[in-house]
Write a protein that holds these residues in place. Structure first.
Motif, short mmCIF file in Angstrom:
data_model
loop_
_atom_site.label_atom_id
_atom_site.label_comp_id
_atom_site.label_asym_id
_atom_site.label_seq_id
_atom_site.Cartn_x
_atom_site.Cartn_y
_atom_site.Cartn_z
N LEU A 7 47.12 34.83 52.86
CA LEU A 7 47.67 33.58 53.35
C LEU A 7 47.90 32.64 52.28
N ALA A 8 46.92 32.66 51.33
CA ALA A 8 46.90 31.95 50.16
C ALA A 8 47.75 31.98 49.15
N GLY A 9 48.55 33.37 49.19
CA GLY A 9 49.36 33.90 48.23
C GLY A 9 48.89 34.39 46.80
N ILE A 10 47.65 35.00 46.71
CA ILE A 10 47.04 35.40 45.50
C ILE A 10 46.46 36.53 45.70
N THR A 11 45.74 37.16 44.78
CA THR A 11 45.21 38.62 44.81
C THR A 11 43.73 38.41 45.39
N VAL A 12 43.28 39.54 45.98
CA VAL A 12 41.92 39.66 46.15
C VAL A 12 41.16 39.17 45.05
N ARG A 13 41.49 39.96 43.91
CA ARG A 13 40.71 39.79 42.54
C ARG A 13 40.68 38.18 42.15
N THR A 14 41.80 37.49 42.19
CA THR A 14 41.72 36.14 42.03
C THR A 14 40.72 35.49 42.89
N LEU A 15 40.82 35.69 43.94
CA LEU A 15 40.07 35.08 45.08
C LEU A 15 38.30 35.48 44.92
N ARG A 16 37.94 36.56 44.42
CA ARG A 16 36.63 36.91 43.87
C ARG A 16 36.47 36.08 42.78
N PHE A 17 37.34 36.05 41.98
CA PHE A 17 37.24 35.17 40.69
C PHE A 17 36.87 33.66 41.05
N TYR A 18 37.72 33.12 41.91
CA TYR A 18 37.49 31.54 42.27
C TYR A 18 35.97 31.49 43.04
N ARG A 19 35.62 32.49 43.63
CA ARG A 19 34.28 32.48 44.29
C ARG A 19 33.18 32.54 43.49
N GLU A 20 33.34 33.08 42.22
CA GLU A 20 32.22 33.29 41.25
C GLU A 20 32.24 31.92 40.52
N GLN A 30 28.16 36.64 59.03
CA GLN A 30 27.70 37.23 60.48
C GLN A 30 27.42 38.77 60.22
N GLY A 31 26.30 38.92 60.04
CA GLY A 31 26.03 40.38 59.91
C GLY A 31 26.48 40.62 58.31
N ARG A 32 27.13 41.70 58.29
CA ARG A 32 27.79 42.20 57.08
C ARG A 32 29.56 41.66 56.79
N ILE A 33 29.82 40.77 57.81
CA ILE A 33 31.19 40.26 57.69
C ILE A 33 31.01 38.97 57.31
N ALA A 34 31.90 38.30 56.36
CA ALA A 34 32.16 37.19 55.70
C ALA A 34 33.49 36.57 56.41
N TRP A 35 33.12 35.38 57.03
CA TRP A 35 34.30 34.59 57.66
C TRP A 35 34.73 33.42 56.76
N TYR A 36 36.25 33.34 56.59
CA TYR A 36 36.79 32.19 56.11
C TYR A 36 37.63 31.23 57.18
N ASP A 37 37.62 30.15 56.73
CA ASP A 37 38.59 29.44 57.83
C ASP A 37 39.49 28.60 57.10
N ASP A 38 40.00 27.76 57.66
CA ASP A 38 41.17 26.85 57.35
C ASP A 38 40.81 26.05 56.08
N HIS A 39 39.47 25.61 55.97
CA HIS A 39 38.93 24.46 54.81
C HIS A 39 39.03 25.71 53.32
N HIS A 40 38.67 26.83 53.67
CA HIS A 40 38.82 27.55 52.47
C HIS A 40 40.27 27.70 52.09
N LEU A 41 41.16 27.80 53.00
CA LEU A 41 42.64 28.09 52.73
C LEU A 41 43.25 26.88 52.13
N ALA A 42 42.80 25.56 52.66
CA ALA A 42 43.34 24.34 52.09
C ALA A 42 42.70 24.36 50.65
N ARG A 43 41.54 24.66 50.23
CA ARG A 43 40.88 24.39 49.11
C ARG A 43 41.73 25.61 48.15
N LEU A 44 42.02 26.60 48.33
CA LEU A 44 42.76 27.54 47.74
C LEU A 44 44.33 26.92 47.40
#
Length: 206
Positions: A7-20, A30-44
């Motif tokens: 949705l953000a138009g980037i690679t998963v690798r780039t997303l991991r880099f931004y997280r780091e 939620q357990g082993r699942i990581a949930w992202y929402d509209d706030h994360h998309l707006a920030r990206l």
């Protein structure tokens, strides 16, 4: 993570880099699942827009930290206090466009400290359209934003003293509720005196 990256138009690798780099907040777990929402998309999307405008990742990280620790707009405006000023909602991209290269982490931190800027979720709120328009106009005239903000800090001290003087005069002769009704008179006096002071300054320079 894959859906957010798409949705953000980037690679998963780039997303991991931004997280780091802590450019985006951590997901809700939620357990082993990581949930992202509209706030994360707006920030990206904001990160992508700021990168297109020439900002570095280090600068963006500093901006994100400044706004994440900035005051909530409700604290700045005061929910029960009447005001004649019109707040303006901005995205980080809007702010960058208004002030070009002057929207540095240092200047934005100074604006946050002055209380000119607050945050409301992913949005930035400037407390006064008039102050925003004037400050961006001064920057367009070639005056550094740092100097504009320092002038604002000094004007704030004088304005507080003038407001206290006016309030003291009114409260000696009228009930407190008359302060709001009579404030235009105080504003007219200050505007006229400033105009006369500028006249004197121009004559002195001439």
């Amino acid at each position: 993570m894959e859906e957010l990256a798409r949705l953000a138009g980037i690679t998963v690798r780039t997303l991991r880099f931004y997280r780091e780099r802590k450019l985006i907040p951590p997901p809700r777990r939620q357990g082993r699942i990581a949930w992202y929402d509209d706030h994360h998309l707006a920030r990206l999307r904001t990160i992508s827009a700021l990168l297109e405008r020439g900002h570095t990742l280090n600068g963006i990280a500093e901006l994100a930290e400044a706004f994440d620790h900035g005051r909530d707009v409700a604290d700045l405006l005061g929910m029960d206090t009447p005001t004649e000023e019109t707040p303006v909602r901005l995205t980080p991209e809007d702010l960058a466009d208004r002030f070009a290269g002057e929207a540095t982490p240092e200047n934005l931190a100074a604006a946050l400290d002055l209380g000119y800027l607050g945050t409301d979720g992913e949005e930035i709120v400037h407390i006064s359209r008039r102050l925003l328009d004037v400050s961006s106009a001064l920057v367009r005239e070639g005056i550094p934003l740092a100097d504009v903000l320092e002038a604002g800090r000094r004007v704030r001290a004088h304005a507080d003293a003038l407001a206290e003087l006016f309030a003291d005069v009114i409260l000696r002769h009228a009930p407190e509720e008359d302060l709001q009704r009579l404030r235009p008179l105080a504003q007219s006096v200050v505007a006229a005196e400033l105009s006369l002071a500028l006249d004197r300054r121009l004559r002195k320079q001439g």
